[in-house]
Design a protein around this motif. Structure first.
Motif, PDB file in Angstrom:
ATOM      1  N   TYR A   1       0.829  -1.210   0.000  1.00 11.74           N
ATOM      2  CA  TYR A   1       0.000   0.000   0.000  1.00 11.74           C
ATOM      3  C   TYR A   1       0.864   1.261   0.000  1.00 11.74           C
ATOM      4  N   GLN A   2       0.433   2.236  -0.799  1.00  9.51           N
ATOM      5  CA  GLN A   2       0.980   3.586  -0.806  1.00  9.51           C
ATOM      6  C   GLN A   2      -0.182   4.551  -1.006  1.00  9.51           C
ATOM      7  N   PRO A   3      -0.033   5.801  -0.601  1.00  8.84           N
ATOM      8  CA  PRO A   3      -1.107   6.786  -0.815  1.00  8.84           C
ATOM      9  C   PRO A   3      -1.174   7.229  -2.271  1.00  8.84           C
ATOM     10  N   SER A   4      -1.387   6.270  -3.155  1.00 10.60           N
ATOM     11  CA  SER A   4      -1.441   6.499  -4.597  1.00 10.60           C
ATOM     12  C   SER A   4      -2.876   6.355  -5.081  1.00 10.60           C
ATOM     13  N   VAL A   5      -3.168   6.944  -6.227  1.00 11.76           N
ATOM     14  CA  VAL A   5      -4.493   6.798  -6.824  1.00 11.76           C
ATOM     15  C   VAL A   5      -4.851   5.332  -7.019  1.00 11.76           C
ATOM     16  N   LEU A   6      -3.852   4.478  -7.186  1.00 10.23           N
ATOM     17  CA  LEU A   6      -4.101   3.054  -7.418  1.00 10.23           C
ATOM     18  C   LEU A   6      -4.795   2.391  -6.247  1.00 10.23           C
TER      19      LEU A   6
ATOM     20  N   GLY B   1      12.038   2.714  -5.038  1.00 14.80           N
ATOM     21  CA  GLY B   1      12.467   3.827  -4.193  1.00 14.80           C
ATOM     22  C   GLY B   1      13.215   4.880  -4.988  1.00 14.80           C
ATOM     23  N   ARG B   2      14.053   4.455  -5.926  1.00 16.25           N
ATOM     24  CA  ARG B   2      14.794   5.413  -6.749  1.00 16.25           C
ATOM     25  C   ARG B   2      13.863   6.184  -7.675  1.00 16.25           C
ATOM     26  N   VAL B   3      12.822   5.515  -8.184  1.00 10.60           N
ATOM     27  CA  VAL B   3      11.835   6.207  -9.015  1.00 10.60           C
ATOM     28  C   VAL B   3      11.182   7.337  -8.223  1.00 10.60           C
ATOM     29  N   GLY B   4      10.766   7.034  -6.996  1.00 10.47           N
ATOM     30  CA  GLY B   4      10.139   8.052  -6.166  1.00 10.47           C
ATOM     31  C   GLY B   4      11.054   9.233  -5.903  1.00 10.47           C
TER      32      GLY B   4
ATOM     33  N   THR C   1      -1.204  17.133  -2.492  1.00  7.83           N
ATOM     34  CA  THR C   1       0.093  17.380  -1.876  1.00  7.83           C
ATOM     35  C   THR C   1       1.193  16.949  -2.835  1.00  7.83           C
ATOM     36  N   ASP C   2       2.415  17.400  -2.557  1.00  8.11           N
ATOM     37  CA  ASP C   2       3.533  16.999  -3.404  1.00  8.11           C
ATOM     38  C   ASP C   2       3.684  15.484  -3.438  1.00  8.11           C
ATOM     39  N   GLU C   3       3.515  14.838  -2.286  1.00  5.90           N
ATOM     40  CA  GLU C   3       3.684  13.387  -2.248  1.00  5.90           C
ATOM     41  C   GLU C   3       2.575  12.685  -3.016  1.00  5.90           C
ATOM     42  N   GLU C   4       1.362  13.204  -2.967  1.00  7.92           N
ATOM     43  CA  GLU C   4       0.280  12.624  -3.761  1.00  7.92           C
ATOM     44  C   GLU C   4       0.574  12.754  -5.250  1.00  7.92           C
ATOM     45  N   VAL C   5       1.108  13.889  -5.651  1.00 10.43           N
ATOM     46  CA  VAL C   5       1.458  14.077  -7.065  1.00 10.43           C
ATOM     47  C   VAL C   5       2.563  13.114  -7.463  1.00 10.43           C
ATOM     48  N   VAL C   6       3.564  12.941  -6.606  1.00 12.60           N
ATOM     49  CA  VAL C   6       4.655  12.001  -6.893  1.00 12.60           C
ATOM     50  C   VAL C   6       4.089  10.600  -7.123  1.00 12.60           C
ATOM     51  N   GLN C   7       3.259  10.137  -6.182  1.00 11.88           N
ATOM     52  CA  GLN C   7       2.724   8.785  -6.290  1.00 11.88           C
ATOM     53  C   GLN C   7       1.869   8.619  -7.544  1.00 11.88           C
ATOM     54  N   ASP C   8       1.073   9.625  -7.870  1.00  7.97           N
ATOM     55  CA  ASP C   8       0.195   9.497  -9.031  1.00  7.97           C
ATOM     56  C   ASP C   8       0.958   9.662 -10.335  1.00  7.97           C
TER      57      ASP C   8
END
Length: 426
Positions: free
Chosen positions: A109-114, A213-216, A246-253
């Motif tokens: 799990y991650q706070p991603s749209v997925l 992790g490197r992608v993120g 948030t920036d982290e939400e944008v990163v994950q999406d």
């Protein structure tokens, strides 16, 4: 472009597990082996004959899951989020999953749209949809053409090429990173794409969790850059959207957008080129004319879809599906390739590639957001048509039987596609 795997983070406290040896999984088939490498369709037929439209399977390490093979059953699962949801923290197997489990990039799990559900998913998916709608398809086609010409020019004078690495992977990679506001070439970009490949389709010796992790990390730098200096790109449109991600939400999406666009589109391109180069119907048909590139692209989505299987959905409560008792917290793998060739929808055994009711972009709320399939089609169609126009006598450099598929149960793509042609001197 369909639902790609997500990253690994920290799973929720586990529910009561159903051990691999439980009665529900008697006769379960491991999702590994040579059948998946070269002839997965034969394995799907065997599974369907023995188990019906929902088969008990074992993931890496003997972890039990259900493979949904039937077209109707898969459509039902993806259309009923209230029964089969995306938040993987429901999984009843977490206590059996080791920290280095190779499928963690798909299910952790991650706070991603997925992994979002309900209103939160609609909010996040809406941002992606509007960011993609800002892409002008005519400009995209033009940019793809320029990239295609540049890639072809690099090998056109040699008379031979390996299209998987030199063309099919490179074109969507350069296109997608450009759409997101990154440089189209350079070591930094190449490393990002290689890490995405490892995350989604790890080979022997690869570390998919570290690669993710490197992608993120790279995309966090991109988001910081675009916060400071927005531009006409997908990243900037996501950052400035009124939803206020948030920036982290944008990163994950963004990871979801890039991963869904790059490797699946690359395999779509290469699988279509393989079909065009090996099937005489696409040379000259009975009326003396060529079948179209569009028909070949669509047929590939039915018969050699770039994403074979997707993990997955998790049962919200006990439920019956395809004659099986699915327990709350069970994992369901979406058998996209098997469902596309379900004999219940093709009773004569012939898949009619003229229609577009395939499930290659999934189905329901978590399907590829509009207009992602259209943008993928622009990239794939431009790549294939431009190559055939620039190198009209393109032929395989090996016997078709020598072509091999990557050993993956998730992605359907060739290891290599070597070709030869008359050298073109510019």
């Amino acid at each position: 472009m369909t639902e790609p795997g997500g990253p690994h983070a920290h799973p929720a406290p586990p529910a009561s597990p159903a051990p691999p040896g439980c009665p529900a999984h008697a006769g379960a088939v491991p999702l590994t082996g040579l059948e998946y490498q070269q002839t997965p369709s034969q394995l799907y037929r065997a599974l369907r004959r023995e188990h019906g439209p929902v088969a008990p399977v074992l993931l890496d390490g003997g972890i039990p899951a259900w493979l949904v093979l039937g077209y109707s059953e898969l459509t039902y699962v993806t259309g009923h989020d209230e029964l089969f949801a995306r938040d993987s923290r429901r999984w009843n197997q977490w206590e059996n999953i080791p920290p280095d489990w190779p499928l963690l990039p798909f299910v952790g799990y991650q706070p991603s749209v997925l992994f979002t559900e309900g209103e939160e998913h609609r909010r996040r998916a809406g941002v992606i949809t509007e960011a993609l709608e800002g892409v002008d398809q005519f400009e995209l086609s033009h940019d793809c053409l320029l990239i295609a010409d540049d890639l072809i020019a690099r090998f056109a004078g040699s008379g031979h090429a390996e299209l998987m690495a030199d063309y099919a992977h490179a074109l969507p990679m350069r296109t997608v990173v450009q759409l997101c506001g990154m440089p189209t070439s350079g070591e930094d970009t190449s490393r990002l794409v290689d890490d995405l490949r490892i995350s989604l389709d790890a080979g022997e010796g690869d570390d998919p969790v570290a690669a993710y992790g490197r992608v993120g990390e790279r995309l966090r730098r991109l988001v910081e850059e675009k916060r400071a200096a927005p531009g006409p790109d997908i990243t900037s449109r996501m950052l400035t959207h009124p939803a206020g991600l948030t920036d982290e939400e944008v990163v994950q999406d963004l990871i979801s957008v890039i991963a869904a666009a790059q490797q699946p589109t690359a395999n779509w391109i290469c699988n279509t080129l393989r079909l065009l180069l090996t099937d005489e119907r696409f040379a000259v048909n009975v009326s003396g004319g060529r079948l179209s590139v569009g028909e070949a692209l669509n047929e590939v989505l039915w018969l050699d879809t770039p994403t074979q299987n997707f993990i997955g959905r998790w049962a919200v409560r006990d439920v019956q599906l395809g004659g099986r008792q699915i327990r709350a917290g069970d994992c369901l793998v979406l058998g996209l390739a098997a469902a596309n060739t379900d004999p219940q929808i093709w009773p004569e055994g012939h898949v009619g590639a003229e229609n577009a009711a395939h499930l290659s972009f999934s189905n329901g709320e978590h399907r590829c957001p509009y207009p992602a399939p259209l943008l993928a089609d622009v990239m794939a169609r431009t790549a294939v048509e431009t190559l055939l126009e620039r190198l009209p006598d393109l032929v395989l450099a090996v016997d078709p039987g020598e072509l091999t598929w990557r050993p993956s149960i998730w992605m359907r793509g060739l290891s290599e596609l070597p070709v030869r042609f008359t050298p073109v001197v510019r």
